[in-house]
Design an enzyme around this catalytic site. Structure first.
Site, PDB file in Angstrom:
ATOM      1  CD  GLU A 130      -2.783   1.365   0.320  1.00 34.69           C
ATOM      2  OE1 GLU A 130      -2.553   2.352  -0.404  1.00 34.69           O
ATOM      3  OE2 GLU A 130      -3.730   0.581   0.136  1.00 34.69           O
ATOM      4  CG  ASP A 179      -8.534   5.454  -8.985  1.00 36.16           C
ATOM      5  OD1 ASP A 179      -9.443   5.614  -9.830  1.00 36.16           O
ATOM      6  OD2 ASP A 179      -8.023   6.400  -8.360  1.00 36.16           O
TER       7      ASP A 179
END
EC number: 2.1.1.33
Length: 273
Positions: A130, A179
């Site tokens: 991440e 996304d």
């Protein structure tokens, strides 16, 4: 299914070139000439770092020594992946640690479902990567307070990490709710693309899974078209089809709210042939 004009599916894991393996970025959109007259590769990221509040628990996990063993490269500096070339070695001190099934989750967000999965499968090792530091801190805090030994967390770009790993290294790669980069000019940033999937697939073991899920319908059909056309991967629901959410993927609060509002969620599971 007609092919989307922006998708070139004529890429497979076996055709990964030395240039793809050695790229300094996760994708490029051509060369730019700098004022010094030299050409530089323009970076095209699949992610955008967000600035959000970090709570005290997350901050504690990023600084307190009792959480340090979860954070693989916390001391390296922001996103530095130098020397991380074997995820199995991160668990070498555990019984059968380097031989246990290995899952890599790309972009785990705040880590709730990632930690829930790790707690449910203690015999499987989980690595999460991440770029969002509050999420990294929260995830490490949850792992520590639950005393999980099968979790490691990396701060950085997943594609760059995958390029550094050996071939046939990971049993399962997870990418949940990436996304969607809705604007057409941003489609080059979408994680699921033929070029990036060549890098992902080479890291998967034979028989390993790539599992993704999205709540954006357009991106769902984009992904199934890219992945169905990718040599070396087999859609476990059949070409052109989506799979039901598997029991091992927890349903998030965000997902529940979306479903309650009538929004769909699409899962895809592909096996490396």
């Amino acid at each position: 299914m007609s092919q989307h004009p922006d998708i070139n599916t004529n890429v497979d894991a076996t055709s990964l070139t030395d240039d793809q393996k050695s790229l300094d970025t996760n994708a490029t959109s051509g060369n730019e000439v700098a004022p010094d007259g030299n050409k530089h590769i323009r970076i095209v990221n699949t992610f955008m770092k967000r600035r959000t509040h970090m709570n005290k628990n997350a901050e504690l996990a990023l600084t307190a020594p009792e959480f340090a063993h979860y954070l693989v490269n916390n001391s390296f500096g922001d996103g530095n992946l130098e020397g991380i070339d074997d995820l199995r070695a991160l668990f070498a001190e555990l019984p059968n640690g380097s031989e246990a099934p290995l899952t890599l989750e790309i972009g785990f967000g705040l880590g709730d479902s990632f930690i829930e999965m790790a707690a449910a499968e203690p015999s499987r090792n989980f690595v999460g990567i991440e770029v969002h530091e509050p999420g990294i801190g929260k995830c490490a805090y949850m792992a520590g307070t639950q005393n999980l030994s099968n979790v490691r967390i990396i701060n950085g770009d997943a594609i760059q990490l995958l390029k550094q790993l050996p071939e046939n290294h990971i049993d399962r790669i997870q990418l949940y709710f990436p996304d969607p980069w809705q604007k057409k000019r941003h489609h080059k940033r979408r994680f699921v693309s033929p070029e990036r999937m060549a890098i992902v697939t080479r890291s998967l073991k034979q028989g390993g899974w790539f599992h993704t899920a999205t709540d954006w319908e357009h991106y769902a059909f984009w992904m199934v078209e890219v992945l169905d056309g990718f040599v070396g991967l087999s859609n476990q629901a059949g070409a052109g089809n989506f799979t039901s959410r598997p029991d091992f993927r927890p349903m998030t609060k965000f997902e529940r709210r979306g479903l309650a509002s009538g929004h769909g969620v699409w899962d895809l599971i592909y096996l490396k042939d």
